[in-house]
Design an enzyme around this catalytic site. Structure first.
Site, PDB file in Angstrom:
ATOM      1  CE  LYS A  35       7.186 -41.939 -76.321  1.00 25.45           C
ATOM      2  NZ  LYS A  35       6.955 -41.632 -74.937  1.00 25.45           N
ATOM      3  NE  ARG A 133       4.859 -46.451 -68.884  1.00 25.64           N
ATOM      4  CZ  ARG A 133       5.678 -45.748 -69.665  1.00 25.64           C
ATOM      5  NH1 ARG A 133       6.116 -44.571 -69.278  1.00 25.64           N
ATOM      6  NH2 ARG A 133       6.071 -46.212 -70.834  1.00 25.64           N
ATOM      7  CG  HIS A 165       9.171 -49.081 -71.683  1.00 25.59           C
ATOM      8  ND1 HIS A 165      10.173 -48.736 -72.563  1.00 25.59           N
ATOM      9  CD2 HIS A 165       8.797 -47.920 -71.089  1.00 25.59           C
ATOM     10  CE1 HIS A 165      10.375 -47.434 -72.513  1.00 25.59           C
ATOM     11  NE2 HIS A 165       9.562 -46.909 -71.621  1.00 25.59           N
ATOM     12  NE  ARG A 221       9.994 -49.633 -77.102  1.00 23.48           N
ATOM     13  CZ  ARG A 221      10.086 -50.647 -76.247  1.00 23.48           C
ATOM     14  NH1 ARG A 221      10.144 -51.895 -76.690  1.00 23.48           N
ATOM     15  NH2 ARG A 221      10.107 -50.416 -74.944  1.00 23.48           N
ATOM     16  CE1 TYR A 264       3.679  -9.131 -64.231  1.00 20.05           C
ATOM     17  CE2 TYR A 264       4.152 -11.253 -65.249  1.00 20.05           C
ATOM     18  CZ  TYR A 264       3.479 -10.041 -65.244  1.00 20.05           C
ATOM     19  OH  TYR A 264       2.605  -9.761 -66.259  1.00 20.05           O
ATOM     20  CB  CYS A 311       6.496 -13.018 -68.009  1.00 20.70           C
ATOM     21  SG  CYS A 311       7.482 -11.934 -66.954  1.00 20.70           S
ATOM     22  CG  MET A 312       1.747 -16.422 -71.017  1.00 22.76           C
ATOM     23  SD  MET A 312       0.044 -15.881 -71.228  1.00 22.76           S
ATOM     24  CE  MET A 312      -0.613 -16.079 -69.585  1.00 22.76           C
ATOM     25  CG  ASP A 313       3.279 -13.513 -73.512  1.00 16.46           C
ATOM     26  OD1 ASP A 313       2.763 -14.518 -74.004  1.00 16.46           O
ATOM     27  OD2 ASP A 313       2.675 -12.713 -72.763  1.00 16.46           O
TER      28      ASP A 313
HETATM   29  C1  LIG Z   1       7.088 -47.749 -74.567  1.00 15.51           C
HETATM   30  C2  LIG Z   1       8.184 -46.825 -74.941  1.00 15.51           C
HETATM   31  N1  LIG Z   1       9.179 -47.269 -75.713  1.00 15.51           N
HETATM   32  C3  LIG Z   1      10.207 -46.475 -76.079  1.00 15.51           C
HETATM   33  C4  LIG Z   1      10.253 -45.161 -75.665  1.00 15.51           C
HETATM   34  C5  LIG Z   1      11.428 -44.332 -76.065  1.00 15.51           C
HETATM   35  O1  LIG Z   1      12.203 -44.040 -74.935  1.00 15.51           O
HETATM   36  P1  LIG Z   1      13.525 -43.194 -75.075  1.00 15.51           P
HETATM   37  O2  LIG Z   1      13.102 -41.847 -75.521  1.00 15.51           O
HETATM   38  O3  LIG Z   1      14.082 -43.196 -73.708  1.00 15.51           O
HETATM   39  O4  LIG Z   1      14.371 -43.894 -76.078  1.00 15.51           O
HETATM   40  C6  LIG Z   1       9.240 -44.654 -74.862  1.00 15.51           C
HETATM   41  C7  LIG Z   1       9.304 -43.266 -74.419  1.00 15.51           C
HETATM   42  O5  LIG Z   1       8.833 -42.837 -73.411  1.00 15.51           O
HETATM   43  C8  LIG Z   1       8.171 -45.506 -74.487  1.00 15.51           C
HETATM   44  O6  LIG Z   1       7.169 -45.067 -73.728  1.00 15.51           O
END
Ligand SMILES: Cc1ncc(COP(=O)(O)O)c(C=O)c1O
Length: 376
Positions: A35, A133, A165, A221, A264, A311-313
């Site tokens: 992701k 969550r 999770h 994961r 700045y 700064c920005m850049d």
């Molecule tokens: C639901 C879920 N699973 C797995 C992960 C992976 O976590 P990590 O990067 O700590 O292995 C995330 C990351 O935020 C997550 O939201």
């Protein structure tokens, strides 16, 4: 697009990290979490490199990300887990994407889309074991699993997974870990009683994968660890290789006198005659403004601290009387195994009171990703 700066991504490092994580997890199948544009590394190249290292699943937050993987021809199972109203659930069902379901309304929508398409949707029910969550609350778990079991009987649904999770797996010994694990076992028993037989049960993120063998179940994961970074500041798995190096060529250097205010706000003032080096990366490129007078950068043979306001850049380094020329590379973070002494994303996280996830994911779109390694 800048050509003087880039985030260099070593695809071989990703492949070797995936291999190492699988080995470390005793061969438990690995989901490469890709992701947020592969944690800033580029989703598609990262996905392919992790698959080459043995990741047999991919994980995304959004359906849109999962669809992008499918459109690129990636066929391994993919789980997408954040499904707000209005998401293209039908398209996901049609693309054989496993959907992480955290509430009854989404389950009903998935079933109705599957019925409309004449398909069997793959769903992974998520139990909230204590993160508070995503995931369905324990109080609603029995009802959700019963509804899913009924939909399975109708042929429109396959509960391919049950998962959860952790809240504090990155704090070894935290009391919530045992509690969440026991809640997960309880949820699995309830699902079993209504006849659900998921292919995969999973709860381990990188921190759990690295330190808690009892949390592996059928799948782990691996997010941040796949990219070679540790979720636990003082723990590292030997052999993990940070895949991203962020660097830029110096744009110009100049001599200034003692007492010169820099950038700045003049938040840095030279204490002697010195050379300043201008590095053309700024907060628009993901260098946090909070790194003002704090961020570590390797230039020449020394790590220096950003002088004055980011700064920005651009930002400035005070290099004293060292010989530094325009065109030389300044390296913000990378792999010390490859470039001895280079700061790491964890070093940046430490000085900014954040986590390395934020450092790598925030590298901006203006910074080209440059791929090296076998898959590049
Ligand atoms: C639901 C879920 N699973 C797995 C992960 C992976 O976590 P990590 O990067 O700590 O292995 C995330 C990351 O935020 C997550 O939201």
């Amino acid at each position: 697009m800048a050509h003087f700066a880039h985030a260099r991504v070593d695809l071989d490092a990703l492949t070797s990290n995936a291999r190492l994580l699988r080995e470390h997890a005793g061969g438990t199948p690995l989901m490469g979490v890709v992701k947020a544009d592969g944690y800033g590394h580029g989703m598609l190249p990262a996905a392919r490199a992790l698959i080459a290292g043995g990741a047999s699943w991919l994980g995304t937050a959004l359906i849109g990300e999962a669809l992008q993987l499918r459109r690129a021809g990636i066929t391994v199972p993919v789980l997408a887990w954040i499904i707000p109203p209005g998401e293209p659930v039908g398209e996901a069902v049609g693309a054989d994407i496993d959907l992480g379901v955290s509430d009854r309304a989404v389950l009903d929508e998935v079933v109705s889309e599957a019925r409309r398409l004449g398909r069997t949707a793959r769903v992974q029910l998520k139990i909230d074991t204590g993160l508070n969550r995503g995931g369905v609350s324990a109080a609603d778990w029995a009802e959700l699993t019963e509804a899913a079991a009924r939909a399975e009987d109708d042929g429109h649904l396959r509960v391919s997974g049950i998962w959860s999770h952790f809240a504090c797996a990155d704090e070894p010994g935290h009391p919530s870990i045992g509690l969440q694990l026991s809640n997960f076992h309880e949820a699995l028993e309830i699902a079993d009683k209504v006849g659900l037989a998921p292919e995969v049960r999973h709860i381990a993120n990188s921190a759990a994968l690295l330190t808690l063998p009892e949390t592996r179940f059928d799948l782990v994961r691996g997010g941040i660890a796949s990219y070679g970074l540790s979720p636990i500041p003082d723990f590292s798995l030997p052999g993990l290789r940070p895949a991203m190096t962020l660097r830029s060529r110096v744009a110009l250097t100049k001599r200034v006198g003692a007492g010169s205010g820099v950038s700045y706000g003049h938040r840095y003032v030279t204490d002697r005659e010195t050379t300043l080096a201008l590095v053309p990366l700024g907060y628009a490129d993901g260098v946090p403004r909070a790194a003002t007078n704090k961020g570590p950068v390797l230039l020449g043979d020394r790590v220096r601290t950003i002088a004055g306001t980011v700064c920005m850049d651009q930002f400035v380094l005070d290099v004293g009387d060292d010989r530094v020329e325009a065109g030389e590379y300044a390296v913000l973070f990378g792999d010390p195994g490859e470039t001895p002494g280079v700061p790491t994303a964890q070093d940046w996280a430490a000085v900014l009171d954040t986590i390395p996830y934020e450092i790598v994911t925030r590298v901006g779109a203006r910074v080209p990703r440059e791929y090296v390694g076998a898959g590049s």
